[in-house]
Design a protein around this motif. Sequence first.
Motif, PDB file in Angstrom:
ATOM      1  N   LEU A  66       0.833  -1.205   0.000  1.00 24.22           N
ATOM      2  CA  LEU A  66       0.000   0.000   0.000  1.00 24.22           C
ATOM      3  C   LEU A  66       0.865   1.252   0.000  1.00 24.22           C
ATOM      4  O   LEU A  66       0.604   2.209  -0.744  1.00 24.22           O
ATOM      5  CB  LEU A  66      -0.923   0.008   1.211  1.00 24.22           C
ATOM      6  N   LEU A  67       1.918   1.252   0.819  1.00 26.81           N
ATOM      7  CA  LEU A  67       2.790   2.422   0.894  1.00 26.81           C
ATOM      8  C   LEU A  67       3.511   2.655  -0.435  1.00 26.81           C
ATOM      9  O   LEU A  67       3.714   3.801  -0.845  1.00 26.81           O
ATOM     10  CB  LEU A  67       3.807   2.243   2.029  1.00 26.81           C
ATOM     11  N   VAL A  68       3.884   1.573  -1.116  1.00 29.04           N
ATOM     12  CA  VAL A  68       4.516   1.719  -2.432  1.00 29.04           C
ATOM     13  C   VAL A  68       3.553   2.376  -3.415  1.00 29.04           C
ATOM     14  O   VAL A  68       3.903   3.324  -4.123  1.00 29.04           O
ATOM     15  CB  VAL A  68       4.977   0.350  -2.974  1.00 29.04           C
ATOM     16  N   SER A  69       2.326   1.874  -3.470  1.00 26.21           N
ATOM     17  CA  SER A  69       1.369   2.424  -4.436  1.00 26.21           C
ATOM     18  C   SER A  69       1.009   3.864  -4.111  1.00 26.21           C
ATOM     19  O   SER A  69       0.833   4.686  -5.012  1.00 26.21           O
ATOM     20  CB  SER A  69       0.109   1.555  -4.498  1.00 26.21           C
ATOM     21  N   LEU A  70       0.944   4.205  -2.826  1.00 24.21           N
ATOM     22  CA  LEU A  70       0.670   5.591  -2.444  1.00 24.21           C
ATOM     23  C   LEU A  70       1.814   6.502  -2.869  1.00 24.21           C
ATOM     24  O   LEU A  70       1.598   7.618  -3.355  1.00 24.21           O
ATOM     25  CB  LEU A  70       0.453   5.693  -0.936  1.00 24.21           C
ATOM     26  N   GLN A  71       3.035   6.020  -2.700  1.00 21.85           N
ATOM     27  CA  GLN A  71       4.187   6.843  -3.079  1.00 21.85           C
ATOM     28  C   GLN A  71       4.253   7.050  -4.585  1.00 21.85           C
ATOM     29  O   GLN A  71       4.496   8.163  -5.061  1.00 21.85           O
ATOM     30  CB  GLN A  71       5.477   6.184  -2.588  1.00 21.85           C
ATOM     31  N   LEU A  72       4.025   5.988  -5.342  1.00 23.73           N
ATOM     32  CA  LEU A  72       4.126   6.096  -6.800  1.00 23.73           C
ATOM     33  C   LEU A  72       3.014   6.944  -7.406  1.00 23.73           C
ATOM     34  O   LEU A  72       3.196   7.537  -8.473  1.00 23.73           O
ATOM     35  CB  LEU A  72       4.112   4.703  -7.424  1.00 23.73           C
ATOM     36  N   THR A  73       1.851   6.992  -6.753  1.00 29.95           N
ATOM     37  CA  THR A  73       0.743   7.778  -7.303  1.00 29.95           C
ATOM     38  C   THR A  73       0.717   9.195  -6.775  1.00 29.95           C
ATOM     39  O   THR A  73      -0.092  10.006  -7.225  1.00 29.95           O
ATOM     40  CB  THR A  73      -0.611   7.118  -6.983  1.00 29.95           C
TER      41      THR A  73
END
Length: 248
Positions: free
Chosen positions: A26-33
């Motif tokens: 989740l943290l990865v997807s939040l950072q990338l978006t």
Amino acid sequence: MYRNEGDTPADTAAAVNGIGTGLGPLLVSLQLTDSAFPSGFYTLSHSLEGFAQAGAVDPGSLPLLLRDLLLHGVGPADATALALAHRATAAGDPAAVVRIDEHLLATKLGREMRQAATRTGRQLLDLGHEVFDRPEIGDYFDRVVRREAPGTQAVAAGVIYAATGVPARQAIASDLLAFCVSFAGAALRLRLTDHRTTQTLIRGAAPVIEETVEAALRRELDDVGATVFASDIMSGRHERAEARLFAS
């Protein structure tokens, strides 16, 4: 002193990536978006500036244009390629990722769109390798640097999401949300909307994103390709415009 002498580099990396908390993907997807992630998306209007220059879009028709771009443009093309690249990366098949990458680039008819896809994709891989430090990302970035693969943005995202353990459905939804945020940001800078209406535009796209994600997960490589020909036309006109705010 902001230092813990007992921490090892592995401990620090685990903390940064959310390992052990269950929140890592989740943290990865939040950072990338996040719009602050410097992938180059902020330089793109996704053909919106071309529509605006032609007087073919206004504040009232923005949601319809975004819907068509999602369902018939980025969905069957980029989102589908992302899903396939995610699957191939998870299966440890980089050769398949290259084929997907080449196929997606071949479906982009205009020079402007091809350049935008590869420029942002290369930047995404370069930064993703540094930030997430996963071998799959570094290996594919090396292929792009050696010109063995074009490195389109969607395929680069698929590689990064798979390498960092983000599930395919979440990965596609995240990337489509990033597209919508980028589109809305371009509309804001083109004065087609305001900050409050921009949020309504993004929220209104949520059901379309869900539909687009499910369709992308069902497609295969032969299905990859957009059919929003008006967008291609506007992009072609945009290439020859005397003044441009965006790269696409």
